[in-house]
Enzyme design. Sequence first.
Site, PDB file in Angstrom:
ATOM      1  N   ASP A 211       0.831  -1.341   0.076  1.00 14.19           N
ATOM      2  CA  ASP A 211       0.018   0.154   0.050  1.00 14.19           C
ATOM      3  C   ASP A 211       1.069   1.281  -0.051  1.00 14.19           C
ATOM      4  O   ASP A 211       2.156   0.960   0.244  1.00 14.19           O
ATOM      5  CB  ASP A 211      -0.875  -0.024   1.062  1.00 14.19           C
TER       6      ASP A 211
ATOM      7  N   LYS B  40     -12.659   0.123 -14.536  1.00 17.35           N
ATOM      8  CA  LYS B  40     -13.044  -1.134 -13.603  1.00 17.35           C
ATOM      9  C   LYS B  40     -13.509  -1.906 -14.894  1.00 17.35           C
ATOM     10  O   LYS B  40     -13.429  -3.094 -14.401  1.00 17.35           O
ATOM     11  CB  LYS B  40     -13.925  -0.573 -12.811  1.00 17.35           C
TER      12      LYS B  40
ATOM     13  N   ASP C 117       3.836   1.849  -4.772  1.00 20.51           N
ATOM     14  CA  ASP C 117       2.857   2.314  -5.455  1.00 20.51           C
ATOM     15  C   ASP C 117       2.644   1.329  -6.715  1.00 20.51           C
ATOM     16  O   ASP C 117       3.396   0.965  -7.340  1.00 20.51           O
ATOM     17  CB  ASP C 117       3.446   3.500  -6.062  1.00 20.51           C
ATOM     18  N   VAL C 118       1.126   0.907  -6.826  1.00 21.01           N
ATOM     19  CA  VAL C 118       0.886  -0.016  -7.587  1.00 21.01           C
ATOM     20  C   VAL C 118       1.061   0.233  -9.296  1.00 21.01           C
ATOM     21  O   VAL C 118       0.965  -0.591 -10.202  1.00 21.01           O
ATOM     22  CB  VAL C 118      -0.631  -0.809  -7.529  1.00 21.01           C
TER      23      VAL C 118
ATOM     24  N   TYR D  83     -13.251   6.074 -13.656  1.00 16.45           N
ATOM     25  CA  TYR D  83     -13.291   5.037 -13.012  1.00 16.45           C
ATOM     26  C   TYR D  83     -14.074   3.740 -13.729  1.00 16.45           C
ATOM     27  O   TYR D  83     -13.610   2.829 -13.709  1.00 16.45           O
ATOM     28  CB  TYR D  83     -14.037   5.354 -11.560  1.00 16.45           C
TER      29      TYR D  83
HETATM   30  N1  LIG Z   1     -15.625   0.970  -1.342  1.00 15.18           N
HETATM   31  C1  LIG Z   1     -16.794   0.644  -2.383  1.00 15.18           C
HETATM   32  O1  LIG Z   1     -17.937   0.936  -2.199  1.00 15.18           O
HETATM   33  C2  LIG Z   1     -16.175  -0.090  -3.655  1.00 15.18           C
HETATM   34  C3  LIG Z   1     -16.974  -0.371  -4.332  1.00 15.18           C
HETATM   35  C4  LIG Z   1     -16.628  -1.075  -5.637  1.00 15.18           C
HETATM   36  C5  LIG Z   1     -15.140  -1.169  -5.672  1.00 15.18           C
HETATM   37  N2  LIG Z   1     -14.380  -0.712  -5.036  1.00 15.18           N
HETATM   38  C6  LIG Z   1     -12.890  -0.943  -5.069  1.00 15.18           C
HETATM   39  O2  LIG Z   1     -12.444  -1.743  -4.038  1.00 15.18           O
HETATM   40  C7  LIG Z   1     -10.984  -1.469  -3.804  1.00 15.18           C
HETATM   41  C8  LIG Z   1     -10.782  -1.184  -2.357  1.00 15.18           C
HETATM   42  O3  LIG Z   1     -11.583   0.056  -1.920  1.00 15.18           O
HETATM   43  P1  LIG Z   1     -11.828   0.634  -0.594  1.00 15.18           P
HETATM   44  O4  LIG Z   1     -13.109   0.724  -0.666  1.00 15.18           O
HETATM   45  O5  LIG Z   1     -11.514  -0.702   0.453  1.00 15.18           O
HETATM   46  O6  LIG Z   1     -10.930   1.562  -0.573  1.00 15.18           O
HETATM   47  P2  LIG Z   1      -9.770   2.260   0.764  1.00 15.18           P
HETATM   48  O7  LIG Z   1      -9.874   3.691   0.096  1.00 15.18           O
HETATM   49  O8  LIG Z   1     -10.706   1.912   1.957  1.00 15.18           O
HETATM   50  O9  LIG Z   1      -8.485   1.291   0.244  1.00 15.18           O
HETATM   51  C9  LIG Z   1      -8.041   1.554  -0.994  1.00 15.18           C
HETATM   52  C10 LIG Z   1      -6.436   1.645  -0.425  1.00 15.18           C
HETATM   53  O10 LIG Z   1      -5.655   1.531  -1.762  1.00 15.18           O
HETATM   54  C11 LIG Z   1      -4.552   2.187  -1.268  1.00 15.18           C
HETATM   55  N3  LIG Z   1      -3.983   2.836  -2.717  1.00 15.18           N
HETATM   56  C12 LIG Z   1      -4.339   3.909  -3.142  1.00 15.18           C
HETATM   57  N4  LIG Z   1      -3.504   4.161  -4.357  1.00 15.18           N
HETATM   58  C13 LIG Z   1      -2.528   3.124  -4.358  1.00 15.18           C
HETATM   59  C14 LIG Z   1      -1.473   2.898  -4.944  1.00 15.18           C
HETATM   60  N5  LIG Z   1      -1.098   3.846  -6.089  1.00 15.18           N
HETATM   61  N6  LIG Z   1      -0.604   2.105  -4.649  1.00 15.18           N
HETATM   62  C15 LIG Z   1      -0.788   1.318  -3.652  1.00 15.18           C
HETATM   63  N7  LIG Z   1      -2.140   1.555  -2.804  1.00 15.18           N
HETATM   64  C16 LIG Z   1      -2.751   2.309  -3.079  1.00 15.18           C
HETATM   65  C17 LIG Z   1      -5.062   3.176  -0.507  1.00 15.18           C
HETATM   66  O11 LIG Z   1      -3.924   3.930   0.358  1.00 15.18           O
HETATM   67  C18 LIG Z   1      -5.998   2.578   0.475  1.00 15.18           C
HETATM   68  O12 LIG Z   1      -5.384   1.854   1.616  1.00 15.18           O
HETATM   69  C19 LIG Z   1     -10.857  -0.428  -4.879  1.00 15.18           C
HETATM   70  O13 LIG Z   1     -10.273  -0.840  -6.052  1.00 15.18           O
HETATM   71  C20 LIG Z   1     -12.106   0.204  -5.218  1.00 15.18           C
HETATM   72  O14 LIG Z   1     -12.095   0.722  -6.397  1.00 15.18           O
HETATM   73  C21 LIG Z   1     -14.899  -0.426  -3.641  1.00 15.18           C
END
Ligand SMILES: NC(=O)c1ccc[n+]([C@@H]2O[C@H](COP(=O)([O-])OP(=O)(O)OC[C@H]3O[C@@H](n4cnc5c(N)ncnc54)[C@H](O)[C@@H]3O)[C@@H](O)[C@H]2O)c1
Length: 260
Positions: free
Chosen positions: A39, A159, A62-63, A155
Amino acid sequence: MSENRFAGKTAAVTGAASGIGEAIAIRLMAEGANVVGIDLAGEALGAMATEFGKSFLPVTADVTKEDEIAAALDAAVTRFGALDLAFNVAGASRVGAIVDLDEADWDFTVDLVQKGVFLCTKHEARRMNAGGRGGAIVNVSSLNARVPMPGGSPYATGKAGVEMFSKNAALELASSGIRVNSVLPGLVDTPLVAPVLAYEPAQAMFLDRIPMARAATPDEVAGPCLYLASDDASYITGASLIVDGGWELSNFPNFSKLAG
Ligand SMILES: NC(=O)c1ccc[n+]([C@@H]2O[C@H](COP(=O)([O-])OP(=O)(O)OC[C@H]3O[C@@H](n4cnc5c(N)ncnc54)[C@H](O)[C@@H]3O)[C@@H](O)[C@H]2O)c1
């Protein structure tokens, strides 16, 4: 939950410091796996390392940076001996109407959600191949792969790319014994959507669309992700699993609301 489902396995989890990724990492460790948590949020990863001890390796990376991902996965193999499972979860977005959206905001979002999954899958599969015992990769897409969102074109596009990329990877990696699947969550109660959920009118509009009338907990998305990585899914590859409380089904007007 089984205590030993992933005993002896090593898993990489991107986005492990928060939300869905954190829930996946914690459940994997509870079920016996060693986890490398990747992360940008190094401090939060450090707190998890303190809490979970030797089964958790925190790597700040960073991914979207290929060298950083390669180094993070090398560190996992050095520490735990192999890589068996990977969960590509890291994500975020910048929003804006198409006519106003800056190129930099498009690039930020698509690079993060789509190119990040490509780079991680590439290096995870290489290390799984080197281990010679196959593996399983789960990529977290979104219901927005199927449902467009006003102001969310990068986005939703990114996705949708994750879903198709996962199918392509499943096709290419099947002969190596590596399964690749994607999970499409709907609304999940994490820091990513907390500002929207905190605004009551916006929350009500969301819940009106979701037949189960609530957001998922991060754990309710982690469970299906772990299932796809488990031996119970040994014949499943290239699949997309929607985890949305029925949201995708609700586009037809609900006339029953007129009655009451
Ligand atoms: N929360 C929702 O409603 C939802 C719905 C559909 C999909 N998603 C997807 O699920 C995944 C997780 O989301 P979440 O809700 O747990 O969000 P979150 O913000 O709680 O966690 C995301 C994590 O990704 C890390 N991150 C961001 N950019 C990064 C990078 N360049 N390199 C490494 N780490 C990085 C952040 O630091 C964070 O810890 C995401 O891909 C999001 O698009 C979330």
